[in-house]
Design an enzyme around this catalytic site. Structure first.
Site, mmCIF file in Angstrom:
data_model
loop_
_atom_site.group_PDB
_atom_site.id
_atom_site.type_symbol
_atom_site.label_atom_id
_atom_site.label_comp_id
_atom_site.label_asym_id
_atom_site.label_seq_id
_atom_site.Cartn_x
_atom_site.Cartn_y
_atom_site.Cartn_z
ATOM 1 N N GLU A 79 0.738 -1.195 -0.236
ATOM 2 C CA GLU A 79 -0.158 0.124 0.210
ATOM 3 C C GLU A 79 0.942 1.233 -0.141
ATOM 4 O OE1 GLU A 79 -2.033 0.732 4.216
ATOM 5 O OE2 GLU A 79 -1.696 -1.550 3.931
ATOM 6 N N CYS A 111 -3.357 -4.143 4.391
ATOM 7 C CA CYS A 111 -2.248 -5.287 4.914
ATOM 8 C C CYS A 111 -2.393 -6.576 4.592
ATOM 9 C CB CYS A 111 -2.088 -4.938 6.634
ATOM 10 S SG CYS A 111 -1.924 -3.375 7.236
ATOM 11 N N SER A 201 -10.803 0.521 14.221
ATOM 12 C CA SER A 201 -9.925 -0.283 13.261
ATOM 13 C C SER A 201 -9.602 -1.563 14.270
ATOM 14 C CB SER A 201 -8.647 0.204 12.834
ATOM 15 O OG SER A 201 -7.916 -0.798 11.933
ATOM 16 N N HIS A 233 -1.426 -10.828 11.712
ATOM 17 C CA HIS A 233 -0.925 -9.569 11.346
ATOM 18 C C HIS A 233 -0.562 -8.834 12.579
ATOM 19 C CE1 HIS A 233 -0.641 -5.792 9.936
ATOM 20 N NE2 HIS A 233 -2.077 -5.319 9.955
#
Length: 385
Positions: A79, A111, A201, A233
């Site tokens: 990204e 991600c 988030s 992650h």
């Protein structure tokens, strides 16, 4: 047919800043960074490194001439792309000296994209078992100086060579995924820093994990008891720990302790590097493999991939008989970095390439094999030192 990760490579900048010192400069309790988010050091990426050079440096550490003859697909997930048209993979393939009769492309979904690349590569090798694919997650996490997201910055790249009969991890046909259009994190065109609703988030991350892990168990009949380790992650290491606690809540204390111990091994590299975005999950995999003392061939590993916006996937892999022989030792890379103070970190942060059509960069202090020397007539100038 066993298809999966044959080799793993990692690269990050030669510079870092101590999180405790950054906390003091921001007038917050150091434990907010050290314990609250679980981070000790953060990679500082100089302007001479970008997604292209990070990716090339990571890949160069693992591929051989024999590999280069068999690679016919290069996927770079990022990204932090450098062009709205040309793929990072195109630059990387040239820098590595790969063949011309190959496919190159760039993937984007926050991600998550490296996982998409890995699954695409798996399908490609199923059709062409005599070939190999190079999948790289390369990113620079930027939120801005003195922002709430600043302590979750970082950068680097993880390169994965995907092949039939892999040395490290055989990917299983058990993926479960989930997507929704959610504004928890985004970066508008032309912006160099991301925008994020941090608490929202973090909640979406945990919600998506609960959804895909529950569906995975329904689909496969497996539970957390069937895994030697669960990998996540890691935008910051505390986030992965929260998800792990969800997964192990109903397990007996002995199994909980075992999975928590493996998580400690998996977070070692991330806690001193920071957020790699697309490469983060696979840095935790590499950290587990190089730091755990209890892994054995045949162990099942669970991997949770998450990308804001949002996409999640959970799948598993089986450790292969010679996985230990295929590993390196990236503790040396991390140990040989140079610390910069907060003022120098801020100076470096502000010196990144923006929208200049011409600019020459000083590459003399960057020890990397591949560097960005500047931009000339809107063309980035990459060189091999």
């Amino acid at each position: 047919m066993n298809i999966g990760i044959d080799k793993l490579g990692f690269y990050t900048s030669h510079l870092y800043v101590e999180m405790a010192k950054l906390a003091k400069a921001r007038e917050v309790d150091p434990n907010k960074y050290l314990i609250g988010i679980g981070q000790e050091k953060m990679a500082v990426i100089p302007p001479t490194q970008d997604a292209v050079t990070l990716a090339a440096n990571a890949a160069a550490s693992i591929i051989t001439k024999e590999d280069m003859e068999k690679i016919d697909l290069v996927i770079v997930a990022t990204e932090s792309g450098v062009d709205n048209s040309k793929s990072v993979a195109a630059y990387v393939s040239r820098l590595l000296g790969l063949r011309k009769d190959i496919r190159v492309l760039e993937l984007k979904q926050a991600c998550y994209a490296a996982t998409a690349g890995l699954q695409l590569a798996k399908g490609h090798i199923a059709l062409h078992p005599d070939k190999k694919a190079l999948v790289i997650g390369a990113d620079i996490a930027r939120y801005g100086l003195k922002t709430a997201g600043e302590p979750t910055q970082g950068g680097g790249a993880v390169a994965m060579l995907v092949a039939n009969d892999p040395q490290i991890l055989a990917l299983q046909d058990d993926s479960v995924y989930y997507a929704d259009d959610i504004m928890d994190f985004w970066r508008p065109l032309a912006a160099t820093e991301a925008l994020v609703d941090g608490k929202y988030s973090a909640g979406i991350y945990l919600d998506f994990f609960a959804k895909v892990f529950a569906r995975y168990q329904q689909k496969t009949g497996l539970t957390a008891n069937d895994f030697k380790a669960l990998l996540f992650h890691l935008p910051y290491t505390k986030q992965g720990l929260k998800a792990l606690r969800v997964a192990i809540a109903s397990l007996d204390p002995t199994k909980q302790a075992q999975l928590l111990a493996e998580f400690e091994a998996s977070k070692q590299y991330s806690k001193v590097t920071g957020n790699l975005y697309t490469g983060s999950l696979y840095l935790s995999l590499l950290s587990l493999l190089e730091n755990s003392t209890s892994l054995c061939p045949g162990d099942r590993l669970g991997l949770f991939s998450y990308g804001s916006g949002a996409q999640a996937e959970f799948y598993s892999g089986i450790l292969q008989p010679k996985f230990k022989e295929a590993l390196g030792d990236h503790t040396k890379l991390l140990a040989h970095r140079k610390e910069v103070d907060v003022l120098e970190y801020e100076k470096i942060f502000e010196s990144n390439l923006k929208h200049e059509s011409d600019r020459e960069l000083d590459i003399t202090s960057d020890p990397a094999q591949f560097v960005l020397a500047g931009v000339k007539e809107n063309k980035r100038q990459y060189i091999k030192q």
